[in-house]
Design a protein around this motif. Structure first.
Motif, short mmCIF file in Angstrom:
data_model
loop_
_atom_site.label_atom_id
_atom_site.label_comp_id
_atom_site.label_asym_id
_atom_site.label_seq_id
_atom_site.Cartn_x
_atom_site.Cartn_y
_atom_site.Cartn_z
N LEU A 13 0.83 -1.20 0.00
CA LEU A 13 0.00 0.00 0.00
C LEU A 13 0.87 1.26 0.00
O LEU A 13 0.58 2.24 -0.71
N ASP A 14 1.95 1.23 0.77
CA ASP A 14 2.87 2.36 0.81
C ASP A 14 3.49 2.60 -0.58
O ASP A 14 3.57 3.74 -1.04
N LYS A 15 3.90 1.54 -1.24
CA LYS A 15 4.50 1.68 -2.58
C LYS A 15 3.47 2.17 -3.60
O LYS A 15 3.80 2.97 -4.49
N LEU A 16 2.26 1.71 -3.48
CA LEU A 16 1.21 2.16 -4.40
C LEU A 16 0.95 3.66 -4.25
O LEU A 16 0.78 4.38 -5.24
N HIS A 17 0.92 4.13 -3.03
CA HIS A 17 0.66 5.55 -2.78
C HIS A 17 1.82 6.44 -3.23
O HIS A 17 1.62 7.60 -3.59
N LYS A 18 3.03 5.87 -3.24
CA LYS A 18 4.21 6.66 -3.61
C LYS A 18 4.60 6.52 -5.09
O LYS A 18 5.44 7.27 -5.57
N ASP B 176 5.01 6.78 -8.97
CA ASP B 176 4.75 7.78 -10.02
C ASP B 176 3.79 7.23 -11.06
O ASP B 176 2.94 7.95 -11.58
N LEU C 57 1.24 3.83 -11.51
CA LEU C 57 0.68 2.66 -10.84
C LEU C 57 0.90 1.40 -11.67
O LEU C 57 0.93 1.46 -12.90
N MET D 34 -8.06 -1.25 -1.24
CA MET D 34 -7.96 -0.80 -2.64
C MET D 34 -9.33 -0.51 -3.23
O MET D 34 -9.50 0.46 -3.99
N ASP E 118 -10.49 2.99 -2.67
CA ASP E 118 -9.58 4.04 -3.13
C ASP E 118 -9.80 4.28 -4.63
O ASP E 118 -9.62 3.37 -5.44
N ALA F 278 -8.15 5.75 -6.92
CA ALA F 278 -6.99 5.56 -7.79
C ALA F 278 -6.58 4.10 -7.91
O ALA F 278 -5.94 3.71 -8.90
N LEU F 279 -6.93 3.27 -6.93
CA LEU F 279 -6.43 1.89 -6.90
C LEU F 279 -7.48 0.84 -7.25
O LEU F 279 -7.12 -0.28 -7.62
#
Length: 356
Positions: free
Chosen positions: A44-49, A51, A53, A75, A78, A80-81
């Motif tokens: 989840l942290d990597k998805l939010h960071k 550039d 997806l 997800m 959210d 975006a996810l």
């Protein structure tokens, strides 16, 4: 690793067993960029960071800290996810539970190289096809909206030309409406939340047809250079009903019969002459029973009518117009909206001067 580096789609592999991650990387590395995470929290942290997806996620079900089901649930909420397809990787045979949770497919352990490649490839092709359909629909919707905008604006201008306003009244009232709505949002007024749910930019567009019903008013009344007698005034008042009827006919003729655009048009055309004290027309609505869009339209319309010359009257000064609006607070006009107009009266003056 972003897709733009080598034009390969990115796959996120989430598994707490390093060997599983290494095997999947080896299987997919020739055709995809690979991101990895050891559990749901890290993923989840990597998805939010990220550039860019990932196009797809291979997600282990059983992991410490946050398992696959928990990550997928997050997800789904959210924006975006939620549209990233997820393939569960698991030793479990309970596929129905995973599909019910929102996974698009399963890859069982131990991994079969060809099955992994085919299932990832197939799901990406489905995703790309779905995305292309959505883009096409969005493009066609934008084209249809632009056509509707231009048609309604042209209709509004025809009416204003007939009313000897040359379209300037429509433009000014739209600008007044926009300024008022923006102030209500920026100042976090008590109407801010309601306005955001109404798609405020559509309210401004819809203002164009506030007087569409005047197309049904005879010239001898519409263009009379003096005060209307009671019978003539009763006929003039029917422009609100005629306007509502015209817009309802439009609503039956388009596919999106519940269009928020046309609903705002109808509310404004029908109710912009209602008064906060219930003494307006055509329905005699009172207070908050008058649609908010129509209450905003009423102030925009009246202000312009006061400060501009018409065939039956000369223009008032800006100070005189504000004085009349203040006097109508709580009787003719919504008190909150009246206070807002007072706060942005300089903006209203600027709009009026710039759009003669």
């Amino acid at each position: 690793m972003a897709d733009s580096i080598n034009n390969l789609p990115t796959v996120l592999v989430v598994d707490d067993v390093d060997m599983n991650v290494m095997i999947l990387e080896e299987i997919l590395k020739d055709n995809y960029n690979i991101m990895t995470a050891s559990n749901g929290v890290e993923a989840l942290d990597k998805l939010h960071k990220a550039d860019v997806l990932p196009k797809i996620i291979l997600l282990d079900v059983f992991m410490p800290e946050m398992n696959g089901y928990e990550l997928l649930e997050i997800m789904k909420s959210d924006k975006a996810l939620k549209r990233i397809p997820v393939i569960f990787i698991t030793t479990s045979d309970n596929e129905s539970e995973g599909l019910a949770a929102g996974a698009v497919d399963f890859i069982n352990k131990p991994f079969n190289e060809e099955i992994v490649k085919l299932r990832v490839k197939n799901q990406l092709e489905l995703k790309n096809y779905s995305d292309s359909l959505e883009d096409m629909v969005a493009e066609k919707t934008a084209e249809a909206t632009a056509t509707l905008d231009n048609t309604l604006q042209a209709l509004a201008n025809i009416i204003e030309y007939r009313n000897l306003e040359s379209g300037s009244h429509v433009k000014r009232t739209q600008f007044f409406c926009k300024a008022l709505v923006e102030y209500l949002l920026e100042s976090e007024s008590e109407y801010a939340a309601e306005l955001r749910g109404m798609q405020p930019e559509i309210i401004t567009k819809s203002m164009a047809l506030h007087d569409v019903g005047k197309i049904g008013i005879p010239d001898k009344i519409l263009l009379k250079p003096g005060k209307l007698d009671p019978d003539e005034y009763d006929i003039m008042k029917t422009h609100t009903v005629v306007g509502k009827n015209i817009i309802e006919e439009m609503m039956t003729a388009v596919k999106d019969k519940d269009s928020i655009y046309l609903r705002h048009c109808r509310s404004i055309a029908y109710s912009h002459h209602e008064r906060f004290d219930g003494k307006g027309y055509p329905q005699g609505l009172q207070g908050y029973d008058i649609p908010l869009a129509a209450r905003i339209a009423a102030l925009s319309d009246v202000y312009d009518a006061l400060v501009c010359a018409r065939v039956y009257k000369s223009a008032m000064s800006y100070d005189e117009a504000i004085h009349i609006i203040v006097e109508g607070k709580g009787t003719q006009f919504d008190p909150v909206l009246t206070d807002a107009v007072i706060q942005i009266q300089d903006k209203f003056q600027e709009i009026s001067r710039s759009n003669q």
